[in-house]
Design an enzyme around this catalytic site. Structure first.
Site, PDB file in Angstrom:
ATOM      1  N   ALA B  67      -6.311  -1.283  52.036  1.00  0.00           N
ATOM      2  CA  ALA B  67      -5.651  -0.103  51.475  1.00  0.00           C
ATOM      3  C   ALA B  67      -5.535  -0.223  49.957  1.00  0.00           C
ATOM      4  O   ALA B  67      -5.457  -1.329  49.414  1.00  0.00           O
ATOM      5  CB  ALA B  67      -4.267   0.049  52.087  1.00  0.00           C
ATOM      6  N   GLY B 120      -7.026  -3.146  55.713  1.00  0.00           N
ATOM      7  CA  GLY B 120      -7.652  -1.881  56.101  1.00  0.00           C
ATOM      8  C   GLY B 120      -9.170  -1.958  56.137  1.00  0.00           C
ATOM      9  O   GLY B 120      -9.820  -1.198  56.862  1.00  0.00           O
ATOM     10  N   GLU B 123      -9.905  -3.295  59.409  1.00  0.00           N
ATOM     11  CA  GLU B 123      -9.662  -2.222  60.378  1.00  0.00           C
ATOM     12  C   GLU B 123     -10.823  -1.234  60.412  1.00  0.00           C
ATOM     13  O   GLU B 123     -11.210  -0.741  61.473  1.00  0.00           O
ATOM     14  CB  GLU B 123      -8.345  -1.526  60.042  1.00  0.00           C
ATOM     15  N   GLU B 143      -1.067  -8.148  56.085  1.00  0.00           N
ATOM     16  CA  GLU B 143      -0.001  -7.145  55.926  1.00  0.00           C
ATOM     17  C   GLU B 143       1.408  -7.696  55.993  1.00  0.00           C
ATOM     18  O   GLU B 143       2.311  -7.168  55.334  1.00  0.00           O
ATOM     19  CB  GLU B 143      -0.172  -6.026  56.972  1.00  0.00           C
TER      20      GLU B 143
END
Lengths: 77, 265
Positions: B67, B120, B123, B143
């Site tokens: 992210a 992310g 992910e 995270e």
């Protein structure tokens, strides 16, 4: 100089095209190799392969010199 | 004019999506918007135009660092606390929509990963049917260091593929693992040499292209399901955790840091 730190510096010099003879165990490896954080992440994989160890990131926090990194590797062997 | 975060090309039934946003394909509003537009473009193609899509990165540092933490920090600082929950939910709905659409594409998807594949980015890779990792790749869910959990569907997707102990190891330690280790754990399909990922993916795509399209689509639909309930629960848990002070404190520390090693967990 231990075998580990010698091998580590030789490997790092080869990977990042640095002059191996100019590297010293007590040098900051980021500064000596002129690498950024992304390249450091790659270096960890190379070291795990070379020494057949796992190097959890949290054990490497605060490690700055070739000698300190070699000591962490030796503890895992 | 800034370059698009993505470029896409099609050659003989194989699509190639290249992530190209410096420094390491961080996923914020620009990347999310580009992915949405790309998915719309795919949806407009004839059904038989593609049999495989390869997703890779042209950025030296890696596949994707996750992210866009700077954008997340700026968004939280610029808006009133009362608006945070709604804005976080809105972004999560968008990025989950993107991840779910990639996950369920009606053709084979191959992620080619090198270097950093964190948060992310991991992910995103997990939406692909198969991951081919170059030896330089490292996978990580960092995270918890920010006081949150992965929020783009990574845990439910990884749970689809590997055992709970592996997920606990990654999630609760925040450590990164090499391509070799990820392969041993069953997280990825293949490990190849540095710089060999695209060629390996093209060979796999050529193999996939030999199969009957209906059988290929049916096989994927049969084996790959969206873990819908867990994905929805993840969004709620993410928002719940993200509204607490530790996230903003960690993001502030991150953006203020002058350390050379901000991506080292």
């Amino acid at each position: 100089m231990s075998d580990t730190v010698h091998t580590l510096m030789a490997l790092a010099a080869r990977q990042f095209k640095a002059d191996a003879s100019a590297l010293k165990p007590e040098q900051d490896l980021f500064e000596a190799l002129g690498i950024d954080s992304f390249q450091a992440v790659e270096l960890i994989s190379e070291l795990e392969d070379e020494f057949d160890v796992e190097l959890p990131d949290y054990e490497l926090q605060g490690v700055k010199t070739f000698a300190a990194l070699a000591a962490k590797i030796d503890k895992r062997r | 004019m800034s370059e698009s975060p993505l470029r896409f090309s099609v050659n003989d039934g194989v699509g190639e999506l290249v992530l190209q946003r410096e420094p390491c394909n961080e996923i914020g509003s620009a990347m999310t918007g580009a992915l949405e537009a790309w998915l719309d473009e795919l949806g407009a193609l004839p059904e038989d135009a593609l049999h495989t899509v390869i997703i890779r990165s042209a950025v030296r540092g890696g596949f994707c660092a996750g992210a866009d933490l700077r954008e997340l920090h700026a968004g939280l600082v610029a808006t009133a606390e009362a608006e945070h929950a709604a804005s976080l939910r809105a972004f999560l709905d968008r990025i989950h929509g993107v991840m779910d659409r990639i996950d369920m594409l009606p053709f084979t998807t191959i992620g080619v990963v090198h270097g950093v594949c964190f948060g992310g980015g991991f992910e995103l890779a997990l939406t692909c049917d198969q991951i081919i990792a170059e030896k330089s790749a490292r996978f990580c869910f960092p995270e918890l260091r920010l006081g949150i959990i992965p929020g783009f569907g990574g845990i439910p997707r990884l749970r689809r593929d590997v055992g709970n102990a592996t997920i606990r190891d990654l999630l609760l330690s925040g450590r990164s693992v090499s391509a070799k280790r990820a392969h041993a754990l069953g997280m990825i399909a293949q490990v190849v040499g540095r710089g060999d990922g695209l060629e390996a993916a093209q060979a796999l795509a050529a193999q996939s292209g030999k199969f009957d399209p209906t059988a290929r689509r049916a096989a994927k639909a049969f084996i790959k399901h969206l873990p819908r309930e867990e994905l929805d629960r993840e969004k709620e848990l993410f928002v719940e955790l993200a509204l607490r002070p530790p996230l903003l404190a960690a993001l502030t520390k991150f953006v203020d840091s002058t350390d050379l090693r901000p991506y080292l967990p």
